[in-house]
Design a protein around this motif. Structure first.
Motif, mmCIF file in Angstrom:
data_model
loop_
_atom_site.group_PDB
_atom_site.id
_atom_site.type_symbol
_atom_site.label_atom_id
_atom_site.label_comp_id
_atom_site.label_asym_id
_atom_site.label_seq_id
_atom_site.Cartn_x
_atom_site.Cartn_y
_atom_site.Cartn_z
ATOM 1 N N GLY A 37 0.789 -1.224 0.000
ATOM 2 C CA GLY A 37 0.000 0.000 0.000
ATOM 3 C C GLY A 37 0.817 1.268 0.000
ATOM 4 O O GLY A 37 0.367 2.299 0.502
ATOM 5 N N THR A 38 2.023 1.217 -0.578
ATOM 6 C CA THR A 38 2.948 2.351 -0.513
ATOM 7 C C THR A 38 3.156 2.947 -1.904
ATOM 8 O O THR A 38 3.419 2.219 -2.862
ATOM 9 N N ARG A 39 3.063 4.273 -1.988
ATOM 10 C CA ARG A 39 3.240 4.970 -3.261
ATOM 11 C C ARG A 39 4.107 6.209 -3.055
ATOM 12 O O ARG A 39 4.033 6.859 -2.021
ATOM 13 N N PRO A 40 4.916 6.544 -4.069
ATOM 14 C CA PRO A 40 5.689 7.795 -3.985
ATOM 15 C C PRO A 40 4.780 9.003 -4.206
ATOM 16 O O PRO A 40 3.797 8.921 -4.942
ATOM 17 N N LEU A 41 5.120 10.106 -3.560
ATOM 18 C CA LEU A 41 4.407 11.369 -3.775
ATOM 19 C C LEU A 41 5.204 12.335 -4.636
ATOM 20 O O LEU A 41 4.643 13.261 -5.218
ATOM 21 N N GLY A 42 6.507 12.126 -4.718
ATOM 22 C CA GLY A 42 7.349 12.989 -5.537
ATOM 23 C C GLY A 42 8.788 12.926 -5.079
ATOM 24 O O GLY A 42 9.105 12.363 -4.027
ATOM 25 N N SER A 43 9.681 13.494 -5.893
ATOM 26 C CA SER A 43 11.101 13.462 -5.557
ATOM 27 C C SER A 43 11.818 14.656 -6.168
ATOM 28 O O SER A 43 11.323 15.295 -7.107
ATOM 29 N N ALA A 44 12.975 14.936 -5.631
ATOM 30 C CA ALA A 44 13.914 15.928 -6.134
ATOM 31 C C ALA A 44 15.283 15.453 -5.671
ATOM 32 O O ALA A 44 15.371 14.580 -4.796
ATOM 33 N N PRO A 45 16.369 15.950 -6.253
ATOM 34 C CA PRO A 45 17.684 15.478 -5.828
ATOM 35 C C PRO A 45 17.882 15.572 -4.313
ATOM 36 O O PRO A 45 17.796 16.637 -3.720
ATOM 37 N N GLY A 46 18.086 14.413 -3.698
ATOM 38 C CA GLY A 46 18.345 14.377 -2.267
ATOM 39 C C GLY A 46 17.123 14.433 -1.383
ATOM 40 O O GLY A 46 17.251 14.484 -0.152
ATOM 41 N N ARG A 47 15.919 14.375 -1.957
ATOM 42 C CA ARG A 47 14.705 14.396 -1.131
ATOM 43 C C ARG A 47 13.562 13.686 -1.847
ATOM 44 O O ARG A 47 13.528 13.619 -3.067
ATOM 45 N N ALA A 48 12.641 13.159 -1.062
ATOM 46 C CA ALA A 48 11.490 12.448 -1.634
ATOM 47 C C ALA A 48 10.419 12.307 -0.567
ATOM 48 O O ALA A 48 10.678 12.465 0.634
ATOM 49 N N ALA A 49 9.208 11.997 -1.018
ATOM 50 C CA ALA A 49 8.084 11.771 -0.110
ATOM 51 C C ALA A 49 7.246 10.627 -0.630
ATOM 52 O O ALA A 49 7.218 10.341 -1.833
ATOM 53 N N GLY A 50 6.553 9.948 0.275
ATOM 54 C CA GLY A 50 5.675 8.846 -0.092
ATOM 55 C C GLY A 50 4.588 8.687 0.941
ATOM 56 O O GLY A 50 4.580 9.355 1.983
ATOM 57 N N ARG A 51 3.678 7.770 0.666
ATOM 58 C CA ARG A 51 2.516 7.585 1.534
ATOM 59 C C ARG A 51 2.138 6.111 1.559
ATOM 60 O O ARG A 51 2.236 5.418 0.539
#
Length: 288
Positions: A37-51
């Protein structure tokens, strides 16, 4: 104004963090992550988010995939387009006690040094804007590997199954046990071996069940550390042995070690976790 979540002396604004990320592409999804049940929310160099989706009986094992996803994605984004990474080690610590049932959790990862990731990433996991866990991981850069967009996957949460059932684990969950696991391709990372988040989640489930049996809600996993030692191939004939051993039993805490072992006897990962009583469940039991 966005609520600011504070962890230690550092202020963190989830809204501002997310505004700086590139939305995920369809092929940023893989089976193993979606099954938890895990999905990425977005990324940038050196950082990311998910839910990750909420579960009826959550514990740190459900957060293992989220932590691995966001930290690994943040590191890969720093390496350059199309690059990926290999998880070397990962640790998750609870900072709030018991997780709330059926409430989604968001994870945010940041390189220790955004200008020079160096393979060390940190993550903060929030449930309803409240910090519930922190994580740290070390990663190794790999070459370019394409992810392929999977077919629609129904997560364990939506199927209403726990991690043990979802992974096909079986056993009596005695204190010291060996349990067989079929290492299917659906558990793989982009490199084709068993996903690090899957291995940590399996270890967490085994740790809790070896202490609490089937009623895992009575226990609280306060920390989970995993070291990845060798690749675990996936395929219809591949098997892993989940070797569970208690290494310390105190009055209120127990420490359990889990080894995942390939069919040829090679240990692929080693996890350790500390288990205590779940104060929320204790209060419910004692009130009746």
């Amino acid at each position: 104004m966005e609520e600011t979540v504070r962890l230690g002396f550092c202020g963190f604004d989830p809204g501002a963090f997310l505004s700086e990320l590139r939305p995920p592409a369809p092929n940023d999804l893989i089976d193993a992550e979606l099954r938890l049940g895990t999905r990425p929310l977005g990324s940038a160099p050196g950082r990311a988010a998910g839910r990750t989706e909420g579960v009826p009986r959550p514990h740190l094992g459900w957060l293992s995939m989220l932590a691995d996803l966001v930290m690994g994605t943040a590191y890969a984004a720093a390496l350059g387009e199309g690059r990926t990474s290999l998880t070397l080690s990962m640790r998750i610590d609870s900072v709030r006690g018991a997780l709330r049932p059926d409430v989604p959790i968001e994870g945010y990862a940041l390189a220790e040094d955004p200008d020079d990731p160096g393979g060390v990433l940190h993550c903060l996991m929030l449930q309803g804007r409240q910090p519930v866990a922190t994580g740290v991981g070390r990663f190794l850069p790999l070459g370019t590997r394409a992810r392929s967009a999977p077919a629609e996957v129904v997560s364990f949460q939506r199927r209403g199954v726990d991690l043990a059932t979802g992974f096909g684990l079986s056993g009596d969950w005695a204190p010291d046990i060996d349990v067989d696991l079929r290492a299917e391709g659906v558990l793989a990372n982009p490199s084709g071996v068993v996903h690090g988040g899957v291995q940590a989640a399996i270890a967490a489930e085994a740790i809790i069940r070896s202490v609490a049996g089937v009623d895992a809600s009575m226990c609280l996993l306060t920390d989970l550390s995993t070291r990845f030692l060798a690749p675990a191939p996936t395929g219809p004939e591949e098997r892993l042995v989940v070797r569970v051993r208690r290494i310390h039993t105190g009055r209120s805490l127990r420490t359990v070690r889990v080894e995942l072992v390939r069919g040829d006897g090679v240990v692929v990962s080693v996890s350790e976790g500390t288990v205590g009583r779940n104060p929320v469940m204790d209060s419910l039991v004692n009130s009746h």
